[in-house]
Scaffold this active site. Structure first.
Site, mmCIF file in Angstrom:
data_model
loop_
_atom_site.group_PDB
_atom_site.id
_atom_site.type_symbol
_atom_site.label_atom_id
_atom_site.label_comp_id
_atom_site.label_asym_id
_atom_site.label_seq_id
_atom_site.Cartn_x
_atom_site.Cartn_y
_atom_site.Cartn_z
ATOM 1 N N ARG A 1 0.856 -1.187 0.000
ATOM 2 C CA ARG A 1 0.000 0.000 0.000
ATOM 3 C C ARG A 1 0.892 1.236 0.000
ATOM 4 O O ARG A 1 1.910 1.274 0.715
ATOM 5 C CB ARG A 1 -0.918 0.043 1.235
ATOM 6 C CG ARG A 1 -2.135 -0.861 1.184
ATOM 7 C CD ARG A 1 -3.139 -0.457 0.111
ATOM 8 N NE ARG A 1 -4.310 -1.321 0.088
ATOM 9 C CZ ARG A 1 -4.429 -2.417 -0.672
ATOM 10 N NH1 ARG A 1 -3.449 -2.784 -1.477
ATOM 11 N NH2 ARG A 1 -5.548 -3.124 -0.648
ATOM 12 N N GLU B 1 -2.804 7.917 -3.879
ATOM 13 C CA GLU B 1 -3.299 7.083 -4.975
ATOM 14 C C GLU B 1 -4.752 7.436 -5.244
ATOM 15 O O GLU B 1 -5.561 7.327 -4.330
ATOM 16 C CB GLU B 1 -3.140 5.615 -4.597
ATOM 17 C CG GLU B 1 -3.350 4.674 -5.764
ATOM 18 C CD GLU B 1 -3.005 3.229 -5.413
ATOM 19 O OE1 GLU B 1 -1.908 2.967 -4.889
ATOM 20 O OE2 GLU B 1 -3.857 2.376 -5.651
ATOM 21 N N HIS C 1 -1.267 0.168 -9.759
ATOM 22 C CA HIS C 1 -1.925 -0.820 -8.881
ATOM 23 C C HIS C 1 -2.461 -2.009 -9.684
ATOM 24 O O HIS C 1 -3.659 -2.305 -9.670
ATOM 25 C CB HIS C 1 -3.037 -0.147 -8.057
ATOM 26 C CG HIS C 1 -3.314 -0.843 -6.749
ATOM 27 N ND1 HIS C 1 -3.709 -0.191 -5.612
ATOM 28 C CD2 HIS C 1 -3.243 -2.150 -6.407
ATOM 29 C CE1 HIS C 1 -3.875 -1.063 -4.626
ATOM 30 N NE2 HIS C 1 -3.602 -2.271 -5.091
HETATM 31 P P1 NAP Z 1 -0.792 -11.635 4.816
HETATM 32 O O1 NAP Z 1 -0.753 -13.051 4.393
HETATM 33 O O2 NAP Z 1 -1.687 -11.235 5.932
HETATM 34 O O3 NAP Z 1 0.719 -11.202 5.155
HETATM 35 C C1 NAP Z 1 1.031 -10.029 5.808
HETATM 36 C C2 NAP Z 1 2.450 -10.110 6.345
HETATM 37 O O4 NAP Z 1 2.772 -8.857 6.918
HETATM 38 C C3 NAP Z 1 2.637 -11.167 7.434
HETATM 39 O O5 NAP Z 1 3.893 -11.774 7.269
HETATM 40 C C4 NAP Z 1 2.630 -10.331 8.717
HETATM 41 O O6 NAP Z 1 3.393 -11.013 9.691
HETATM 42 C C5 NAP Z 1 3.317 -9.056 8.217
HETATM 43 N N1 NAP Z 1 3.026 -7.892 9.055
HETATM 44 C C6 NAP Z 1 1.824 -7.428 9.436
HETATM 45 N N2 NAP Z 1 1.973 -6.338 10.212
HETATM 46 C C7 NAP Z 1 3.312 -6.124 10.322
HETATM 47 C C8 NAP Z 1 4.092 -5.163 11.004
HETATM 48 N N3 NAP Z 1 3.527 -4.212 11.751
HETATM 49 N N4 NAP Z 1 5.433 -5.223 10.885
HETATM 50 C C9 NAP Z 1 6.009 -6.193 10.148
HETATM 51 N N5 NAP Z 1 5.316 -7.143 9.487
HETATM 52 C C10 NAP Z 1 3.980 -7.097 9.579
HETATM 53 O O7 NAP Z 1 -1.206 -10.682 3.615
HETATM 54 P P2 NAP Z 1 -0.908 -10.896 2.043
HETATM 55 O O8 NAP Z 1 -2.016 -11.662 1.438
HETATM 56 O O9 NAP Z 1 0.488 -11.376 1.875
HETATM 57 O O10 NAP Z 1 -1.032 -9.366 1.550
HETATM 58 C C11 NAP Z 1 -0.258 -8.357 2.162
HETATM 59 C C12 NAP Z 1 -0.745 -7.000 1.749
HETATM 60 O O11 NAP Z 1 -0.359 -6.752 0.410
HETATM 61 C C13 NAP Z 1 -2.264 -6.820 1.741
HETATM 62 O O12 NAP Z 1 -2.736 -6.404 3.004
HETATM 63 C C14 NAP Z 1 -2.490 -5.769 0.680
HETATM 64 O O13 NAP Z 1 -2.514 -4.486 1.267
HETATM 65 C C15 NAP Z 1 -1.289 -5.900 -0.212
HETATM 66 N N6 NAP Z 1 -1.629 -6.465 -1.530
HETATM 67 C C16 NAP Z 1 -1.519 -5.665 -2.610
HETATM 68 C C17 NAP Z 1 -1.821 -6.176 -3.856
HETATM 69 C C18 NAP Z 1 -1.689 -5.315 -5.071
HETATM 70 O O14 NAP Z 1 -2.491 -5.425 -5.975
HETATM 71 N N7 NAP Z 1 -0.700 -4.463 -5.127
HETATM 72 C C19 NAP Z 1 -2.254 -7.500 -3.998
HETATM 73 C C20 NAP Z 1 -2.318 -8.295 -2.860
HETATM 74 C C21 NAP Z 1 -2.000 -7.774 -1.621
HETATM 75 P P3 NAP Z 1 3.219 -10.753 11.270
HETATM 76 O O15 NAP Z 1 1.743 -10.814 11.549
HETATM 77 O O16 NAP Z 1 4.035 -11.811 11.892
HETATM 78 O O17 NAP Z 1 3.802 -9.387 11.497
HETATM 79 C C1 GLV Z 2 -4.990 -5.224 -3.798
HETATM 80 O O1 GLV Z 2 -4.279 -4.307 -3.597
HETATM 81 C C2 GLV Z 2 -5.586 -6.013 -2.769
HETATM 82 O O2 GLV Z 2 -5.423 -5.697 -1.587
HETATM 83 O O3 GLV Z 2 -6.267 -6.974 -3.131
#
Ligand code: NAP
Ligand code: GLV
Ligand code: GLV
Length: 332
Positions: A235, A264, A283
């Site tokens: 983000r 954004e 994005h």
């Molecule tokens: P996820 O499986 O929940 O993974 C999130 C990771 O972040 C976990 O390893 C978590 O570990 C870590 N985390 C959370 N809070 C933290 C903190 N304060 N400090 C350090 N690490 C932290 O989520 P995901 O599916 O991988 O997606 C992650 C994020 O990417 C989403 O929330 C979304 O905003 C973004 N995303 C963007 C797109 C796009 O189109 N650009 C697509 C998909 C996802 P811990 O809980 O151990 O800290």
């Molecule tokens: C994209 O950014 C998502 O959070 O799915």
């Protein structure tokens, strides 16, 4: 049952929703204006939202009939989860179905930034491609380098799996250690300062929360190698845009790959859009035909289950569990 959909989704989502209730959909090719969302919310039993719709306390307070909110995204920083929890409204999102596509995008941005694809494209477009040059647009290697993953969740681990094919050493930082995934992927758990200091390429894959907002600030960028690249697939507000501009201009870091940006959408004259060492896409993390359809359909399944009072197939954990989402991200 009245289902309010804030933007026409891809795939079969609308047909699925129509089988569950009366569907109202914002049909324009622009985000739903706030006043229209405010008109619709009080009449909605279900809200099917996009990541750029702000679903905050004032909106939810007026939505007295609401029994489920379903975001067509995995990130839910646009939704006030605390209010939803207080009201007992389950919130659905779209994990897993977009993980691999998003990891592909992150990897692509890392390659594009590190190997100066934008500089190459602009060079060609300006008609400057003359003879082959031994010192033209020299970048930094991805193969065999050290990758630092900030966040080692679904997306972070999917990037790590790709990195093994590139013989990269993988470091990760998160609040919790992930022993199993670590063993599986040969990744090493480090502190954020260590990660920034040691990595050749840093990829941000954490949710936007109170803790992660501004996590990559001027000090973090100064801690990185001069040859390093930074990729933000998470983000925009996790990276301080002004600090990144300085770092890219002064050579504190070599390049950046940007899928998400603050603000954004950015204004057309946003400096990050115009730096040759900044590769920016709008994005597109999850934007393939198959993945966007899968997200839209999972979001529809979440609505349908919510209207029936059943557990959602993909329900966001409540805010107290240390899961995704937060309040402060809604302030801006
Ligand atoms: P996820 O499986 O929940 O993974 C999130 C990771 O972040 C976990 O390893 C978590 O570990 C870590 N985390 C959370 N809070 C933290 C903190 N304060 N400090 C350090 N690490 C932290 O989520 P995901 O599916 O991988 O997606 C992650 C994020 O990417 C989403 O929330 C979304 O905003 C973004 N995303 C963007 C797109 C796009 O189109 N650009 C697509 C998909 C996802 P811990 O809980 O151990 O800290
Ligand atoms: C994209 O950014 C998502 O959070 O799915
Ligand atoms: C480059 O194209 C090479 O042949 O080295």
């Amino acid at each position: 049952m009245r289902i309010v959909v804030t933007r026409r989704p891809p795939g079969d989502a609308l047909d699925m929703l129509r089988s569950a209730g009366q569907v109202w959909v914002w049909k324009e090719d622009t985000p739903i204006p706030r006043h229209v969302l405010e008109e619709q919310a009080p009449r909605a039993n279900a809200l099917y939202t996009m990541l750029n719709d702000r679903v905050d306390r004032p909106l939810i307070d007026t939505a007295k009939r609401l029994v489920v909110i379903s975001n067509m995204a995995v990130g839910v920083d646009n939704i006030d989860l605390v209010v939803c929890h207080e009201r007992g409204i389950p919130v659905g999102h779209t994990p897993d179905v977009l993980t691999e596509t998003t990891a592909d995008t992150a990897f692509g941005l890392m390659l594009a930034a590190a190997r100066r694809f934008r500089g190459g494209l602009e060079y060609v477009r300006r008609g400057k491609w003359d003879e082959w040059e031994p010192r033209l647009l020299l970048g930094h290697d991805v193969y065999g380098s050290t990758l630092g993953l900030i966040g080692f969740g679904r997306v972070g681990r999917a990037v790590a799996r790709r990195a093994t094919g590139f013989r990269m050493s993988v470091l990760y930082a998160a609040r919790h250690r992930q022993a199993l995934a670590e063993a599986d992927l040969g990744a090493h758990y480090v502190t954020l300062p260590e990660l920034l200091r040691e990595s050749d390429h840093v990829i941000v894959a954490v949710p936007l929360t109170e803790e992660t907002r501004g996590m990559i600030d001027a000090a973090a960028l100064r801690a990185m190698k001069h040859t390093a690249t930074l990729v933000n697939i998470a983000r925009g507000p996790i990276v301080d845009s002004e600090a990144l501009i300085v770092a890219l201009r002064t050579g504190e870091i070599a390049a950046a790959g940007i899928d998400v940006i603050d603000p954004e959408p950015p204004p057309p004259d946003h400096t990050l859009l115009h730096l040759e060492n900044c590769f920016v896409i709008p994005h597109l993390g999850s934007s393939t035909e198959r993945t966007r359809a899968a997200m839209a359909e999972l979001a529809a399944e979440n609505v349908i289950a919510g209207l029936r009072g059943e557990p959602l197939p993909a329900e966001v954990p409540p805010p107290s569990s240390g899961g995704v989402g937060n309040r402060r991200s809604l302030a801006g």
